[in-house]
Design an enzyme around this catalytic site. Sequence first.
Site, PDB file in Angstrom:
ATOM      1  N   GLU A   1       0.840  -1.193   0.000  1.00 27.06           N
ATOM      2  CA  GLU A   1       0.000   0.000   0.000  1.00 27.06           C
ATOM      3  C   GLU A   1       0.878   1.246   0.000  1.00 27.06           C
ATOM      4  OE1 GLU A   1      -2.821  -0.108   3.215  1.00 27.06           O
ATOM      5  OE2 GLU A   1      -3.769  -1.954   2.506  1.00 27.06           O
TER       6      GLU A   1
ATOM      7  N   HIS B   1      -8.181   1.165   1.538  1.00 26.71           N
ATOM      8  CA  HIS B   1      -7.977   1.054   2.988  1.00 26.71           C
ATOM      9  C   HIS B   1      -8.829   2.088   3.739  1.00 26.71           C
ATOM     10  CE1 HIS B   1      -4.854  -0.503   6.096  1.00 26.71           C
ATOM     11  NE2 HIS B   1      -5.996  -0.253   6.689  1.00 26.71           N
TER      12      HIS B   1
END
Length: 527
Positions: A259, A277
């Site tokens: 990420e 997220h």
Amino acid sequence: MKVLVPEKLAESGIELLEKDFEVDVRLGLSPEKLLEVIGDYDGLIIRSATQVTADVIARAGKLRAIGRAGIGVDNIDIEAATKRGILVANAPESNTVAAAEHTLGLMLAVARFIPVADATLKAGEWNRSAYKGVEVQGKTLGLIGLGHVGAIVARGALGMGMRVLAYDPYVSEDRIKEMGVDRAETTDDVFDVADFVSLHVPRTPQTTGLVNAASLVRMKKSAYLINVARGGIVDEGDLYDALKAGEIAGAALDVFVKEPETDSPIFRLPNVVVTPHLGASTAEAQDRAGVTAAEQVATALRGGVPVHAINAPVPSGEGAEFVAQFSELCETLGRLLYQLTDRPGSSLRIEYSGEVARFDTRLLDVSAQKGLLAPMVNEPLNFVNTPALAKSRGFKVETTKASGSSDYTSLVVLRLDSPEGEMVVSGTLIGPKMQPRLIHAVGFDFDIPPERYMLFIRNRDVPGMIGRAGATLGEHGINIGNMAVGRGEPGSRAAMAVTVDEAVSGEVLDALLAIEGFTDARAVSLY
């Protein structure tokens, strides 16, 4: 003391810290700048962007506490922090509602093709017949993990008429029944029968790759996978293959191995819903996380143990709050034991009896060691570094528990070996306010509240000894706050435990011992 906040934190959290500490909000600190300034701070509060590496911790000479405004602590080197005695705490319950609601939202979104239907309609296409979804009512939701988030998801699913099947070996049978869910004995049981599989476990060596080719092939071809927990629990390559081959109907993902992630091949599949997220991304969750992290750091800097400490023995589960109330008593008993012993040995036995013995007492074990070892070491002790320092000094600690106590609802006894023989102190908490009481010291039973300055006198059990002790203290301008007397057989020996308003000097002790009948006098300072 100073606290550094290098990422955006709820204003209410900042205000809480500013009541007692100097707070520096320095957003956007580069890794190099963080290394440069971290040595000035006692506390640090971060979110996910700041990396607290071993190098950062090595430069943090004053740092005592790190607070993570969120649940994950992957960006903190816990081992390095623990070695340095730095307490690390997070805010695990701050985003539970947000993460649970996002899980349910993704489940409905992937089941009803909501994102793709929205996108195509906005692009000018009316493809009503192309997006025939499925209802969740009557379907089985399989949960792997039934912690705080999983429990909220289960309640929501039950409210929508779903059956919930949960795998979590750490949840009791009574709790499973209370929630109205069915227990799965293995993760395979979940993969085999669930129509929707939702993950609610942390990423650990045991859970990394939990969802892989072998588990995906067990799932129904009509089943969906949902992950709002942690990237890495799902093998994304295996998931892509399963989705492309039609081995499962679809997936909804909020977290990824790497990420930020913007170019995964999974994103190009039509039967996938993805979000960046967002599980904790609600205004309420962000505020709760900030305030909780601030509370944890403030507690640690004041010398306490935060309830969400990662690397300290925090009591959990049933009785946690009850046990925590004994922490200060155990530390006090440890300090007293050291000061009553001329040559402390290296073996401590801690005995718990009564109600306190029913619960997890690891915090109390460390509290007692902390009090005992504090005068022996040349560095500040806390609930993180105390066990390591005790071990490095060859200090042995043994604990025993007994379910009953003849005289007290709960009793803590410390026994320290020494060349003079075993030294023993004990204490308890009494009344609705759980006030501490010293029960035994210097070989006699007492019942007296421990105070900062105390005096313990042993004497022959003859008339007038109490008066002589009071007169001597009075002559030296020392005021008595409280006194308790312990005695053996009448006319043999006795002892006094006295609380006083100021420290008792060696001169006063000598004056007491010059009086016939007094055999020992010791002054202690308990904090």
